[in-house]
Design an enzyme around this catalytic site. Structure first.
Site, PDB file in Angstrom:
ATOM      1  N   LYS A  78      26.864  37.953  42.522  1.00  0.00           N
ATOM      2  CA  LYS A  78      27.739  39.004  43.064  1.00  0.00           C
ATOM      3  C   LYS A  78      26.965  40.312  43.263  1.00  0.00           C
ATOM      4  CE  LYS A  78      30.760  38.299  39.691  1.00  0.00           C
ATOM      5  NZ  LYS A  78      30.530  36.954  39.176  1.00  0.00           N
ATOM      6  N   CYS A 167      43.955  43.411  31.223  1.00  0.00           N
ATOM      7  CA  CYS A 167      42.825  42.563  30.803  1.00  0.00           C
ATOM      8  C   CYS A 167      42.337  42.821  29.374  1.00  0.00           C
ATOM      9  CB  CYS A 167      41.662  42.670  31.793  1.00  0.00           C
ATOM     10  SG  CYS A 167      40.926  44.288  31.924  1.00  0.00           S
ATOM     11  N   MET A 168      42.416  44.051  28.878  1.00  0.00           N
ATOM     12  CA  MET A 168      41.755  44.349  27.605  1.00  0.00           C
ATOM     13  C   MET A 168      42.674  44.867  26.506  1.00  0.00           C
ATOM     14  SD  MET A 168      38.870  43.420  28.378  1.00  0.00           S
ATOM     15  CE  MET A 168      38.398  43.644  26.685  1.00  0.00           C
ATOM     16  N   MET A 337      39.730  36.815  28.676  1.00  0.00           N
ATOM     17  CA  MET A 337      41.145  36.804  29.072  1.00  0.00           C
ATOM     18  C   MET A 337      41.966  35.661  28.462  1.00  0.00           C
ATOM     19  SD  MET A 337      41.022  39.443  30.534  1.00  0.00           S
ATOM     20  CE  MET A 337      39.476  40.279  30.701  1.00  0.00           C
ATOM     21  N   GLY A 374      36.113  42.417  31.310  1.00  0.00           N
ATOM     22  CA  GLY A 374      36.080  41.912  32.691  1.00  0.00           C
ATOM     23  C   GLY A 374      35.644  42.950  33.696  1.00  0.00           C
ATOM     24  N   GLN A 375      35.923  44.217  33.422  1.00  0.00           N
ATOM     25  CA  GLN A 375      35.617  45.262  34.399  1.00  0.00           C
ATOM     26  C   GLN A 375      34.442  46.111  33.910  1.00  0.00           C
ATOM     27  OE1 GLN A 375      39.166  46.858  36.691  1.00  0.00           O
ATOM     28  NE2 GLN A 375      40.063  46.496  34.694  1.00  0.00           N
TER      29      GLN A 375
END
Ligand code: SF4
Length: 767
Positions: A78, A167-168, A337, A374-375
């Site tokens: 990515k 997500c967190m 997640m 995730g971010q």
């Protein structure tokens, strides 16, 4: 599909290793014609260090940064396409205002005036709680801090939320309830010291590929490495595992308790560590209550492996084997997640910490319980700056009067401005917007028009035409399923076009510099926030002079001061240091501090040497959980509750959602690269061959997936990855038929308020 994906991944892997393949692909460019600048990847919370070649206003190549201390030149596919993504021809370049069903251009001045007018009107007519901010774990730390400061301390509303809630939030709830403060104590260095890895609800190979590469490299180097996987899918990580624990989705808590039972039964616990550092608690009549180690042992008797097997569907022998490997520490657990996106997310996080605490597998090289993010900036940007509805910067909470007073003083806010009660959490915020109780919403750097569960509610709330429809302003760099619903769209600068700090999973704050100008009229979000805030001041709904900053560096300086004296202390991370160094891990209280590899550990954590938390009685290497009550971490006795909506007769399948290697979140960025799209040209529904046969579907057949909330129609991909009775759909695709969040459930964890994306009941039919 399979062959082309394999070829693609192989090619990408070559590029990853070579690190310069993208530059060569860019061909023509001679190294001496470009400038290489160090920065950090824009995607996941691994936070890989990268170098970007640029010339004028063009980014021409990207490679892994070999000098980066933890990611050491590795990047995944990515990242390599970031230059292409930044130069995507569909970048937003002009402010646009809604006109009927479409949009028309508007000047920046008029756009900002309109935005400020709408917010000021709502605040005057209905009070501060009639407006809200919805931000992002992809915003720069300074942007999140500035928005939080404006809404909580300037306007006086705690309606400040962001996609990290999705997500967190359960990881935050887990760290805070167990250790007193958020964020992991270990770091990526531990990968090279660990003997056992426990991967839980984490397809690390696809979602944090550089971490997984490093685990595999450690395994190759040492050979005696153990890998345990707990996941209802046979995701690619299982190929490296010694034990795969494969529970019925949502029924894994008994497995974690059972592992604890086995460890204690077999005497593989650390009595000395427990006595010094651990307390035990349960909840009685809604209140935390202390219990003894013996009470905990008795509680675990209900989870002996045979019974846990009946509850979870995991064979008892596999649980025994996993416990034995876990005991062969040092053990490093990673999760993401699969553990967090649950109505029992906080409890599941507590149970992970329990395993580490009872075995003393924590605060030592290679021994840590580590939630992966995730971010790129959920940790540094939203969690640490306190940009959710119940928290304030650097471990403070709105419910604490001292914390509110500290922030009001630092911000120069009127005493009493910060409200003592939390604002609306993400799910409730969009519901309130749909009821027109929120009259003006600012969305920054995120795509709730695709990412919110039970999506019809959020999309109707933002976009359904009606009298008194709330005003929705969206800042983004690209058109999304959210910008199409907005009343005002403001074009934002992208990564490489604005400067600021990202804080990734291992507490490392990394600076990203400007390398090019934003296209057209796009502007850095922080400048937009400054302009918006000043206009609110001139309209009398924020005190005059409250927005004192003239540039982003001044915001960083105030943030450092906000952290001073807290367990997050990063006073030593000056802008000048961050510009030169490859990031620093907090605590980093002084300018000569090298940062902290392992928190709460004497000899590593500088806060144990000087200041409020100092303890000169500790020996080198000893732990002290100074942020926890009585300096002792808590082992929680949590009930083994299942999901909110298990499969039943009417909806007999379980749907889980997640990601693939080549795409990222709502695909707003990664879908711009044809090379990444080619891996999976369209959305798919993974189903195993046994279930596919029962349903009479083959790969490529469209399947209608229906829940109590909505439906999606997606082509089947028959592959032996999901557990029996379970299907899996990635959520990257934005076309109407593939919007899987029409189907997902918005039930959320009562503690963390994080929704249960991972489990809902559906029925399937060949379309
Ligand atoms: Fe970027 Fe994450 Fe890939 Fe590293 S692993 S290059 S941070 S997407």
């Amino acid at each position: 599909m399979e062959a082309s994906r394999r070829e693609f991944i192989k090619a990408s892997a070559v590029a990853t290793v070579a690190g310069v393949a993208c530059a060569k692909a860019a061909g023509r460019e001679q190294e001496d014609e470009v400038t290489w600048t160090k920065t950090v990847c824009r995607f996941c919370g691994t936070g890989c260090g990268v170098q970007v070649a640029h010339r004028g206003d063009r980014l021409v190549a990207l490679r892994g940064d070999m000098e980066h201390p933890t990611t050491k030149g590795l990047v995944c596919a990515k990242a390599l396409f970031l230059p292409k993504i930044v130069h995507s021809p569909d970048r937003l370049t002009t402010p646009m205002v809604r006109k009927g069903d479409g949009f028309e251009p508007i000047s920046w001045d008029s756009a900002l005036d309109l935005m400020a007018d709408k917010f000021a009107e709502a605040i005057r007519a209905h009070g501060p709680d009639s407006v809200a901010y919805y931000g992002s774990g992809q915003a720069l730390s300074e942007e999140s801090y500035m928005a939080n400061r404006l809404f909580k301390g300037g306007i006086g509303t705690n309606n400040v939320e962001g996609n990290p809630r999705l997500c967190m939030a359960s990881a935050v709830g887990g760290y805070v309830s167990t250790f007193g403060k958020d964020e992991p104590m270990g770091c990526y260095d531990d990968i090279w010291e660990a003997r056992t890895f426990f991967l839980v609800g984490s397809n690390t190979a696809e979602c944090h590929p550089v971490i997984f590469d490093q685990i595999l490299a450690a395994k190759q180097m040492k050979r005696n490495i153990n890998i345990i996987v707990l996941d209802p899918r046979r995701s690619p990580v299982v190929s490296a595992a010694h034990v795969h624990l494969n529970p019925i989705p949502g029924f894994d808590l008994p497995v974690l308790h059972s592992m604890a039972h086995c460890l204690i039964r077999d005497g593989k616990y650390d009595r000395d560590f427990i006595e010094k550092n651990v307390q035990f608690k349960t909840v009685q009549d809604g209140q935390p209550a202390s219990v003894s180690f013996e009470d905990y042992v008795k509680f675990l008797d209900d989870f002996e492996p045979q019974r846990a097997s009946r509850l979870s569907g995991v064979p008892a022998e596999a649980i025994e084997q996993a416990a034995a490997l876990f005991a062969m520490g040092p053990t490093m657990s990673f999760w993401t997640m699969g553990l967090n996106q649950r109505t029992t997310g906080v409890w599941a996080n507590n149970l992970m910490h329990n395993l580490h605490l009872i075995t003393g597998n924590i605060c030592k090289p290679g021994a840590t319980s580590f939630s992966l993010t995730g971010q790129p900036n959920a940790c540094g940007g939203v969690r640490d700056t306190g940009s959710l509805c119940h928290i304030l910067p650097y471990g403070r909470v709105v419910a604490n009067a001292d914390h509110r007073e500290q922030m009001e003083k630092l911000w120069g806010a009127k005493p009493g401005t910060i409200k003592p009660t939390p604002g609306l959490n993400t799910i409730e915020l969009f519901k309130a917007l749909g009821r027109d109780e929120i009259q003006a919403l600012l969305v920054l750097c995120t795509n709730p028009g695709q990412s919110i569960p039970n999506l019809h509610v959020a999309r109707d709330a933002m976009g359904k035409p009606r009298a008194n429809k709330p005003f929705v302003c969206v800042l983004d760099a690209y058109p999304t399923r959210t910008t199409e619903l907005a009343d005002l769209v403001l074009p934002a600068a992208m990564w490489s076009e604005k400067s600021g700090v990202f804080g990734m999973s291992e507490r490392r704050y990394q600076y990203q510099p400007v390398m090019k100008n934003a296209p057209g009229g796009a502007r850095p979000d922080i400048d937009i926030l400054f302009e918006f805030a000043r206009r609110l001041e001139s309209r009398g709904v924020v005190p005059k002079g409250y927005t004192k900053f003239t540039d982003v560096d001044e915001v960083w300086d105030e943030m450092r001061h906000a952290s001073e004296g807290t367990p997050y202390d990063f006073m030593g991370m000056t802008r000048d240091r961050l510009k030169v160094e490859r990031g620093l891990r907090w605590p980093c209280p002084t300018e000569d501090s090298p940062g902290t590899a392992r928190r709460f550990t004497k000899g590593e954590d500088p806060l144990l040497d000087t200041g409020h938390y100092a303890d000169h009685t500790l020996q080198q290497g000893e732990a002290k959980f100074y942020a926890a009550p009585d300096n002792k971490a808590i082992v929680w006795l949590r009930p083994a509750k299942g999901p909110a909506e298990p499969a039943d007769d009417e909806y007999p399948w379980v749907l889980s959602t997640g990601r693939v290697l080549e795409q990222w979140h709502t695909g707003t960025m990664t879908m711009k690269a044809e090379e990444l799209r080619r891996a999976y040209p369209a959305c798919f529904m993974e189903i195993n061959p046994r279930d596919a046969q029962k349903l009479g579907v083959r790969s490529g057949d469209p399947v209608r997936i229906t829940s109590r909330r909505g439906e999606a129609t997606i082509a089947a991909r028959v592959v032996d990855i999901p557990r029996d009775g379970m299907v899996f759909v990635p959520w990257h695709w934005a076309d109407e038929a593939s919007l899987i969040n029409y189907v997902t459930i918005d039930a959320y964890d009562p503690g963390s308020k994080q929704p249960e994306f991972k489990i809902c009941a559906v029925k399937l039919a060949k379309a």
